[in-house]
Design an enzyme around this catalytic site. Structure first.
Site, mmCIF file in Angstrom:
data_model
loop_
_atom_site.group_PDB
_atom_site.id
_atom_site.type_symbol
_atom_site.label_atom_id
_atom_site.label_comp_id
_atom_site.label_asym_id
_atom_site.label_seq_id
_atom_site.Cartn_x
_atom_site.Cartn_y
_atom_site.Cartn_z
ATOM 1 C CB ILE A 18 -0.960 0.037 1.205
ATOM 2 C CG1 ILE A 18 -0.202 -0.113 2.527
ATOM 3 C CG2 ILE A 18 -2.021 -1.035 1.068
ATOM 4 C CD1 ILE A 18 -1.094 0.016 3.761
ATOM 5 N N GLY A 19 2.187 1.124 0.071
ATOM 6 C CA GLY A 19 3.041 2.308 0.073
ATOM 7 C C GLY A 19 4.493 1.924 -0.134
ATOM 8 N N GLY A 21 8.619 3.764 -0.200
ATOM 9 C CA GLY A 21 9.516 4.908 -0.075
ATOM 10 C C GLY A 21 10.942 4.503 -0.362
ATOM 11 C CG MET A 23 15.771 4.767 3.486
ATOM 12 S SD MET A 23 16.560 5.497 4.955
ATOM 13 C CE MET A 23 15.227 6.498 5.596
ATOM 14 C CB VAL A 26 3.640 0.732 4.064
ATOM 15 C CG1 VAL A 26 2.523 0.479 5.079
ATOM 16 C CG2 VAL A 26 4.655 1.705 4.646
ATOM 17 C CE LYS A 41 8.756 3.152 7.670
ATOM 18 N NZ LYS A 41 8.871 4.444 8.374
ATOM 19 C CG ASP A 138 10.727 13.656 7.529
ATOM 20 O OD1 ASP A 138 10.963 14.709 6.886
ATOM 21 O OD2 ASP A 138 10.687 12.535 7.003
#
Length: 565
Positions: A18-19, A21, A23, A26, A41, A138
């Site tokens: 679902i995600g 990035g 590094m 997810v 994650k 962040d």
């Protein structure tokens, strides 16, 4: 990478990605035992030069987050070392990131952004209030989830850290360039709460203008440069948030929250009108001083007038035709003399808790009132001069958070105020109750973690003892009937939820039934026989308590039947 359809740790089935990035990845996972969805994650160790240090760092940061409880934070329940990866198991948040909202719809409406920013202020204030403070570092649209109901959730704590007062500067530069504050890359010492204020300012800027500060021209222009219809007050807020020198920014999230709630009052036209009022007031004061007999007489008379005005406004507030009228009258009364506690307490009791719900907006309003300033001091600082009054206020606010926040209560948010209330000036019974409720607030954190992992992290025998201790004595006499009935409801409710676990930890079902009988006796002796005035609220609470007791007895009966099989 995790394989779709695989099962992790013998309980989490990977459904889909679902995600993704730089590094981490997810996944959506299902705990088939509990029939509940989670987000997992995955952080690949191969992405880092020193695996051990990174793993230890991620584990320590995850552990600290497991102990947090806030409506705008996801719950993190587990961290797993799995086949060359670190897996973090957390709540699955339905919705999309604000970055996706920007990509699909462009700049967001000003009123939406302000509401999101206020929620972010609240969660940052909560993180910064931890001991030691947690600095997020962040904040950006891609790390903020927007749920279908319009609330936001702050995700991805990969760069969060505890604030260390002994550090002069951070040892690592973490954050996203463009959004990150200058001190995150050297120049102004270590990051602290004001770093998150900067990041929030750049995030608000991006959401309003659609201009990504991580892309050319890499500058934060005044928002009215892009669109003159934006509020001048909001422009000033963003400029103050994004000052390079941390000392020139807002010094805490709640100061920023107050300005966001009054951003229109920072507009030039509003300030012009207020300036005219101020000049008129100064002229009146000058005339008064010129005609005064002497400074001592003026001071005495001023105090006398202030006291009379306070009492008059307090009485008038009771006559308000609507809750809004009463609310405004109490707030005005507070402004006349912030050192007196009565108006604060009545605002909570008679306005905020009239519907038995202490809402997030009401909690935000009382925080805003406390940071108002008079003669260089916040209202809270002035109220603290009245030690007993401050503790009475703290007790009332702590109880509101504990039992009534958003209709269900938030034990974690109550702890600060209950601790203040227990510092010794209140009657012994209320001081003891504040101490016990503060202890119970700690239990609730552990209970929540236990429910998610299936592992017991708290003694239910100890929890039962503290729960019963809170309900002992004549609470109606010590506090009032409302407080007593709310506490009795809580006891019955916890028996409904945890009867089997109390029993497994050594509390007999007979003890639970006896506790319910004691509650009924207290209602009969302390309320009915004492002929306490039956307000609509007391009647409502009695009916709710009766239902809770009946349900608790049904649960006890069913559990006893199961045990006897």
């Amino acid at each position: 990478m995790l394989k779709i359809g695989s099962v992790v740790d013998n309980k989490y089935k990977i459904l889909n990605e679902i995600g993704h990035g730089g590094m981490s990845t997810v996944y959506l996972a299902m705990n088939e035992r509990a029939n509940k969805q989670w987000a997992i994650k995955e952080i690949r160790k191969e992405k880092f030069a020193n695996e051990d240090i990174v793993y230890d760092s991620i584990r320590s940061e995850t552990e600290l987050l497991k102990n947090l409880s806030h409506p705008n934070l996801p719950s993190i329940i587990d961290i797993i070392d799995y086949e060359g990866s670190i897996l973090i198991v957390m709540d699955y948040i339905e919705g999309n990131t604000l970055r996706k909202a920007l990509e699909e719809y462009g700049p967001q409406p000003q009123e939406y952004v302000i509401q999101w920013a206020k929620q972010l202020c609240d969660v940052l204030g909560y993180l910064h209030s931890q001991n030691p403070p947690i600095i997020y570092r962040d904040l950006k649209p891609s790390n903020i989830m927007l749920k279908p109901d319009g609330t936001i959730v702050l995700i991805d704590f990969g760069t969060a850290r505890r604030f260390n007062t002994e550090n002069n500067e951070d040892t690592t530069c973490l954050g996203t360039r463009g959004y990150a504050a200058p001190e995150q890359f050297g120049g102004y010492g270590q990051t602290d709460g004001r770093t998150d204020i900067y990041c929030l300012g750049t995030t608000i800027y991006h959401l309003l203008t659609g201009k990504n500060p991580s892309e050319p021209p890499y500058e934060i222009y005044p928002i009215r440069y892009w669109d003159e219809s934006f509020s001048q007050g909001l422009e000033k807020i963003i400029i103050k948030c994004t000052q390079a020198d941390p000392n020139r920014r807002y010094q805490n999230a709640y100061s920023l929250l107050y300005d966001l709630e009054h951003y229109d009052e920072l507009d030039s036209e509003y300030r012009r009108k207020e300036k005219i009022k101020l000049i008129s007031f100064i002229l009146v004061v000058v005339l008064c001083i010129a005609n005064a007999v002497g400074a001592a007489t003026c001071h005495f008379y001023g105090k006398h007038v202030q006291t009379n005005a306070y009492e008059t406004y307090l009485v008038d507030a009771e006559k308000g035709q609507s809750l809004d009228d009463m609310r405004e009258a109490y707030i005005e009364t507070i402004s006349i003399n912030p050192e007196e506690a009565d108006a604060y307490i009545r605002l909570i009791e008679r306005v905020y808790l009239e519907d038995n719900i202490f809402s997030e907006d009401e909690a935000s309003e009382i925080r805003g009132i406390l940071i108002n300033q008079s003669n260089g001091h916040t209202y809270e600082e002035l109220l603290q001069k009245n030690k007993l009054g401050y503790q009475m206020f703290s007790y009332q606010l702590g109880m509101a958070y504990f039992y009534n926040y958003e209709g269900t209560g938030n034990k974690q948010l109550s702890a600060y105020w209950l601790k203040k209330a227990a510092e010794g000036e209140l009657p012994e019974s209320q001081t003891a109750r504040a101490e016990r409720l503060g202890a119970i607030a700690d239990y609730y954190t552990s209970l929540g973690m236990m429910d998610k992992t299936g592992d017991s992290k708290v003694s239910f025998k100890d929890y039962w003892s503290d729960l019963i201790s809170v309900s002992e004595g004549n609470i109606v006499k010590d506090d009032n009937a409302n407080t007593a009935l709310v506490i009795y409801k809580e006891v019955a409710s916890q028996i409904c939820v945890y009867a089997d676990r109390f029993n497994k930890d050594g509390v007999s079902y007979g003890e639970m039934e006896l506790a319910l009988m004691e509650i009924e006796n207290h209602v009969q002796d302390d309320i009915e026989k004492a002929k306490v005035e039956k307000t609509d609220r007391i009647v409502e609470l009695e009916e709710e308590l009766e239902k809770n007791i009946e349900k608790a007895r049904q649960v006890i009966s069913l559990n006893k039947q199961e045990t006897s099989k």
